[in-house]
Design an enzyme around this catalytic site. Structure first.
Site, PDB file in Angstrom:
ATOM      1  N   PHE A 152       9.463  18.037   4.320  1.00 47.75           N
ATOM      2  CA  PHE A 152      10.781  19.032   5.733  1.00 47.75           C
ATOM      3  C   PHE A 152      11.548  17.746   5.693  1.00 47.75           C
ATOM      4  O   PHE A 152      11.244  16.693   5.543  1.00 47.75           O
ATOM      5  CB  PHE A 152       9.906  19.225   6.931  1.00 47.75           C
ATOM      6  CG  PHE A 152      11.091  19.715   7.323  1.00 47.75           C
ATOM      7  CD1 PHE A 152      10.817  20.955   7.292  1.00 47.75           C
ATOM      8  CD2 PHE A 152      11.531  18.836   8.729  1.00 47.75           C
ATOM      9  CE1 PHE A 152      12.158  21.493   8.384  1.00 47.75           C
ATOM     10  CE2 PHE A 152      12.423  19.519   9.398  1.00 47.75           C
ATOM     11  CZ  PHE A 152      12.871  20.649   9.481  1.00 47.75           C
ATOM     12  N   ASP A 253      12.065   9.286   3.365  1.00 50.64           N
ATOM     13  CA  ASP A 253      12.115   9.853   4.155  1.00 50.64           C
ATOM     14  C   ASP A 253      11.570   9.458   5.387  1.00 50.64           C
ATOM     15  O   ASP A 253      10.232   9.678   4.908  1.00 50.64           O
ATOM     16  CB  ASP A 253      12.930  10.919   4.472  1.00 50.64           C
ATOM     17  CG  ASP A 253      13.347  11.776   5.437  1.00 50.64           C
ATOM     18  OD1 ASP A 253      13.065  11.139   6.478  1.00 50.64           O
ATOM     19  OD2 ASP A 253      13.349  12.450   5.158  1.00 50.64           O
ATOM     20  N   LYS A 282      14.572  10.226  15.111  1.00 52.42           N
ATOM     21  CA  LYS A 282      12.891  10.449  16.273  1.00 52.42           C
ATOM     22  C   LYS A 282      12.280   9.210  16.729  1.00 52.42           C
ATOM     23  O   LYS A 282      13.728   8.862  17.718  1.00 52.42           O
ATOM     24  CB  LYS A 282      12.043  10.954  14.970  1.00 52.42           C
ATOM     25  CG  LYS A 282      12.411  12.252  14.590  1.00 52.42           C
ATOM     26  CD  LYS A 282      10.817  12.604  14.357  1.00 52.42           C
ATOM     27  CE  LYS A 282      11.070  14.256  13.868  1.00 52.42           C
ATOM     28  NZ  LYS A 282      11.390  15.554  14.260  1.00 52.42           N
TER      29      LYS A 282
HETATM   30  N1  PMP Z   1      13.041  14.546   7.885  1.00 52.78           N
HETATM   31  C1  PMP Z   1      11.453  14.234   8.103  1.00 52.78           C
HETATM   32  C2  PMP Z   1      10.938  13.626   8.295  1.00 52.78           C
HETATM   33  C3  PMP Z   1      11.214  14.927   9.277  1.00 52.78           C
HETATM   34  O1  PMP Z   1      10.146  15.003  10.185  1.00 52.78           O
HETATM   35  C4  PMP Z   1      12.462  15.343  10.029  1.00 52.78           C
HETATM   36  C5  PMP Z   1      11.715  16.030  11.569  1.00 52.78           C
HETATM   37  N2  PMP Z   1      11.009  17.084  11.849  1.00 52.78           N
HETATM   38  C6  PMP Z   1      13.716  15.680   9.900  1.00 52.78           C
HETATM   39  C7  PMP Z   1      13.762  15.343   8.678  1.00 52.78           C
HETATM   40  C8  PMP Z   1      15.003  16.117  10.745  1.00 52.78           C
HETATM   41  O2  PMP Z   1      15.207  15.817  11.476  1.00 52.78           O
HETATM   42  P1  PMP Z   1      16.287  16.931  13.036  1.00 52.78           P
HETATM   43  O3  PMP Z   1      15.253  17.643  13.580  1.00 52.78           O
HETATM   44  O4  PMP Z   1      16.373  15.044  13.892  1.00 52.78           O
HETATM   45  O5  PMP Z   1      17.454  16.612  12.534  1.00 52.78           O
END
Ligand code: PMP
Length: 437
Positions: A152, A253, A282
Site C-alpha cells: 500500500f 517506504d 504518519k
Molecule cells: N505508504 C504506506 C506504507 C502507508 O501505510 C500509507 C498509509 N496507510 C501511505 C503510504 C499513504 O499515506 P497517506 O494516507 O498519508 O497518503
C-alpha cells in the site's frame, strides 16, 4: 482586526447523539469514504478516546499509525501553540523558516546509511511516495517503477498504481499511469519464499520490462495495510544486489513503520543495506499532516529548481509538532518501549494459541505486531473470525484495526507512550474478545 475570541465552532458539532451524526454523515458524505466506527470523537488523551456520548475507548489504532506519541502529548500541544503565536503559513517556497531546515537536518542525521543525505517535506504519505518516484525518475532518466503485491503506497494516481491490492483501492479508478509493475512479496506463512519473490523479478525483466528502463524498486520494510508482513533480510539484500546490477534505485517506504514503531526510529535500520530514498509521514508529526523524502544528496538534487514542493508542504505547525515528536522519542526512550510493549503483547497472543487454534501467526518487530487468523482445518484466511474479534473488542471498549489482503489480520498500533495500566487493560480486553469470537 478584531480581537474577539468569542468565535465558536458550530456548538452542535460537539453535541448530539452518535446516531444523529451517523445519519447526517450518510446524507452528506459519499460512501467511498468508508468510516470504521459509528461513534463520533469528542476528546482524546494519550491512548484513550471519548465519544460525544461520553463512552471511553482504548485506542490501539492510533489513527492508522500516526500517534506513536499518543493523543495530545503535552510537548506536542505546547510546540504547536508556540508556533501559532509566530505564524501558521508562509508557503515554505515563498518565505522559508528555520524550523523546516533544522527538522531536515535532524532527519538526515538519524536516517540509516553512510551517504550524505538531503530531506524535503510534503503533506501526506501518498505525496511523499509520488515525489520519491519523481526524484528517482529525474535522477535515472528512466520511467519504470516496480512495487510488490500486497503493498500500500497511497490513493493518488501514481501511489494507487503502486498499491498492490485492487479492492477497495483500485476498482473503477483506472487507467493507471504506465510503467508500474508488481513483483511477489515474500510471505512464509502462505508459502512464498524469498527465492520466489526474487525469481518474480527475473520473470518481470524477462516478460515485461527491460531492467535498463527501471528507475526504482519501492517496498515497505513491514507491509502495513497488506498484513504486517516483514520483509526478510535476505529479500532486502537480494533486492539491493539486483538494483545495483541494473542501476536501479531502492526506495524504502517507512510511512507506517517509521518513528520508533518497530523498535528503531526507522525499520530500515534493521537491514545491512543502504537505501537511496526513504519516504516517511504518519507518526512524524503526532497527528499533524506532514510527510517527507530523505535520500542520497546526489539523487535528491536531480530535479530542477521548482520541480518539487507544494503550497502546504512542510507546514510550520506540523514541523513544530515533528520537532516535539523527535524529542519525545528520545527522552521517553520510545524505541525501547516499543520492544517492551510488543513483547508483552506477543506473549499474551502466543499464550492463547492452544485455546484458540485459529491463531495462525503472531508476528512483527517492536510494537508493529499482528495476529493472523486462519481456519485451523482448511488453513483458509478467516476474515469472519477477524471481524468478530474486532467487534468483540470494540463492545468492551478497545479499538483495533484489521488489515491484510484477505482481511484476516488484526494489527496493533497502540501509542508507544501508553500507560502500563491502560495497556494491560487493553490486553485483558483483547484476550476476552479473542476468546468470545
Ligand atoms: N505508504 C504506506 C506504507 C502507508 O501505510 C500509507 C498509509 N496507510 C501511505 C503510504 C499513504 O499515506 P497517506 O494516507 O498519508 O497518503
Amino acid at each position: 482586526m478584531s480581537n474577539s475570541t468569542d468565535f465558536k465552532l458550530d456548538s452542535g458539532f460537539f453535541k448530539g447523539s452518535n446516531a444523529e451524526w451517523v445519519a447526517r454523515k450518510d446524507a452528506i458524505t459519499p460512501r467511498g469514504v468508508a468510516v470504521g466506527q459509528s461513534f463520533y470523537a469528542d476528546k482524546a488523551l494519550n491512548a484513550e478516546l471519548w465519544d460525544i456520548e461520553g463512552r471511553r475507548y482504548i485506542d490501539f489504532g492510533s489513527g492508522i499509525a500516526v500517534l506513536n506519541t499518543g493523543h495530545r502529548h503535552p510537548k506536542i500541544v505546547a510546540a504547536i501553540k508556540e508556533q501559532l503565536d509566530h505564524f501558521t503559513h508562509t508557503a515554505y517556497q515563498v518565505v522559508p523558516y528555520a524550523s523546516y531546515v533544522s527538522l531536515a537536518e535532524k532527519i538526515a542525521q538519524r536516517a540509516p546509511g553512510k551517504s550524505t543525505k538531503k530531506v524535503t517535506f510534503f503533506t501526506t504519505g501518498a505525496e511523499a511516495v509520488e515525489n520519491a518516484v519523481k526524484i528517482a525518475r529525474s535522477y535515472t532518466g528512466r520511467p519504470g517503477v516496480i512495487a510488490f503485491n500486497g503493498a500500500f503506497h497511497g490513493r493518488t494516481f501514481f501511489s494507487m498504481a503502486l498499491t498492490g491490492k485492487v479492492m477497495p483501492y483500485k476498482r473503477g479508478f483506472g487507467p493507471f499511469p504506465g510503467d508500474v509493475y508488481h513483483a511477489v512479496f515474500p510471505n512464509p506463512l502462505h508459502g512464498v519464499t524469498t527465492e520466489d519473490a526474487l525469481a518474480s523479478l527475473a520473470q518481470l525483466f524477462k516478460n515485461d520490462i527491460d531492467p535498463a528502463r527501471v528507475a526504482a524498486f519501492i517496498f515497505e520494510p513491514v507491509q502495513g495495510e497488506g498484513g504486517f508482513n516483514p520483509a526478510p533480510a535476505d529479500f532486502v539484500e537480494g533486492l539491493r544486489k539486483i538494483a545495483d546490477e541494473h542501476g536501479i534505485l531502492l526506495i524504502v517506504d517507512e510511512i507506517q513503520t517509521g518513528f520508533a514503531r518497530t523498535g528503531k526510529l526507522f525499520a530500515s535500520q534493521a537491514y545491512n543495506v543502504e537505501f537511496d530514498l526513504m519516504t516517511f509521514a504518519k507518526s512524524l508529526a503526532g497527528g499533524m499532516p506532514l510527510s517527507g523524502v530523505c535520500g542520497r544528496a546526489d539523487v535528491m538534487d536531480a530535479p530542477q529548481p521548482g520541480g518539487l514542493g507544494g503550497t502546504y508542504a512542510g507546514n510550520p505547525l506540523a514541523v513544530a509538532a515533528a520537532h516535539a515528536v523527535l524529542d519525545i522519542i528520545d527522552t521517553e526512550k520510545l524505541e525501547e518501549r516499543a520492544v517492551v510493549l510488543g513483547d508483552r503483547l506477543k506473549a499474551r497472543l502466543n499464550g492463547l494459541k492452544t485455546k484458540v487454534p485459529t491463531i495462525a501467526d503472531v508476528r512483527g518487530p517492536g510494537s508493529m505486531v499482528a495476529v493472523e487468523f486462519l481456519d485451523p482445518k482448511t488453513h483458509a484466511p478467516d476474515a469472519d473470525f477477524t471481524k468478530r474479534v474486532q467487534a468483540e473488542a470494540l463492545a468492551r471498549g478497545l479499538m483495533v484495526l484489521v488489515c491484510g489482503v484477505y482481511g484476516n489480520v488484526v494489527r496493533f498500533l497502540h501509542p508507544l507512550t501508553i500507560e502500563d495500566t491502560v495497556f494491560n487493560e487493553g490486553l485483558d480486553i483483547l484476550e476476552a474478545a479473542i476468546l468470545a469470537a
